[in-house]
Design a protein around this motif. Sequence first.
Motif, PDB file in Angstrom:
ATOM      1  N   ASP A  41       5.433   0.305  -1.348  1.00  8.16           N
ATOM      2  CA  ASP A  41       5.593   0.058   0.082  1.00  8.16           C
ATOM      3  C   ASP A  41       5.491  -1.450   0.264  1.00  8.16           C
ATOM      4  O   ASP A  41       5.030  -2.162  -0.648  1.00  8.16           O
TER       5      ASP A  41
ATOM      6  N   ASN B 240       0.837  -1.191   0.000  1.00 10.80           N
ATOM      7  CA  ASN B 240       0.000   0.000   0.000  1.00 10.80           C
ATOM      8  C   ASN B 240       0.873   1.242   0.000  1.00 10.80           C
ATOM      9  O   ASN B 240       1.446   1.566   1.015  1.00 10.80           O
ATOM     10  N   PRO B 241       1.020   1.901  -1.105  1.00  5.63           N
ATOM     11  CA  PRO B 241       0.311   1.681  -2.355  1.00  5.63           C
ATOM     12  C   PRO B 241       1.070   0.774  -3.322  1.00  5.63           C
ATOM     13  O   PRO B 241       2.291   0.747  -3.324  1.00  5.63           O
TER      14      PRO B 241
HETATM   15 MG    MG Z   1       2.135   2.550   2.863  1.00 10.38          MG
END
Ligand code: MG
Length: 386
Positions: free
Chosen positions: A213, A199-200
């Motif tokens: 991430d 995320n993302p």
């Molecule tokens: Mg993140």
Amino acid sequence: MHIHEYQAKDLFKNNNIKVPNFVVVSSAKKTAQACEKLGGLVWVVKAQVHAGGRGKGGGVIVCKEIKDAVNASKKLLGSKLITPQTDSNGQPINEVIIEAGQDIAKELYLGLLVDRGSERITVLASTEGGMDIEQVASETPEKIIKKKIDPLGKITLEDCIEIANKLNLDASLHSQFSQTLVGLFNIFTEHDANLIEINPLVITGNNEIIALDGKIDFDDNALYRNESILALRDIAQEDERERSASEYQLNYISLDGTVGCMVNGAGLAMATMDLIEYHGGSPANFLDVGGGTTSERVAKAFEIIQSGDNVKAILVNIFGGIVRCDLIANGILQAIEKVGLSLPIVVRLEGTNAKEGLEILNESQFEIITEADLTKAAQQVVEMAK
Ligand code: MG
Ligand code: ADP
């Protein structure tokens, strides 16, 4: 067990998941060299801590000049990062990554977890990736796509395409997306993960799918067969008291109240914490010393409880079932002789030989308040902690 973002990204790379180029740096002096090696015009300096929400806590700094990246490293390294997901002390930053800035066209969310309700590994995906995914999940849960995976099989290409379609991905992205999801599934099942999150997951201006991430949590009970994962453990990120408790097989969790608790049995420990709350106090910890308690473990438990800055009083609540209360009382005295007693303490003993146990404590040279009734014991300790 958690690992750092850069460690997760190394695993991603080995499993055909694209990640930005990055360099791990533990001294700010190495920052300029790292930026030069990466090239480009934008660098992102990212704190490596075992907590999410770093962007919101100032732990992700986008820089357009090398000197800004150097300053960002200086600022972060050696400090503690407080994010919405850490406690008020924050997590120490001993490493940052310098990462090549990406041209983000779209931020998605992609994760895998063990869904206990359905007893399946489940893929979670959303078009609403980025720093507010928690808000999306709680306010608009329909925006989270879920797909259960057959426990007897593997994730299939059909599964991947189905999810890609629900994410409205252009057909030109399907093969990259499938490669990413299959890679994640392989890491998850090969290394006994509990949770993996990207995320993302971004789509760049060049139509590339990149994991910006990476967060992975592994099942502690399976670390014995995942040596390469265990080697990634970073004890600097762990709560010092929880770590030393685990060495003595004490089930301990730090909390932020003022009443230190020493209890045998997890159920009794929970009930004791509830009672402390009920009477207007707040527990400083959860601690289950277990069934076959030895005086050595009781002593260690005392030491750990008393080392908490916020602890103002201690409640010992032991139910003597198999273990006799007179043995426990002697264990407590030995523990106090060994590690000292710096805080007011209430001991409640119930069960086998409770009367004898309480007598032993009453006759001791230490100022120990004994109480057979749990409600009264909780009321007293809450009063003393004020
Ligand atoms: Mg993140
Ligand atoms: P956290 O989830 O802990 O806040 P992330 O790694 O997700 O940390 O970073 C937060 C945000 O920072 C991302 O959503 C993204 O918008 C931006 N970001 C992170 N890394 C990069 C990068 N390499 N290039 C461009 N933007 C980035």
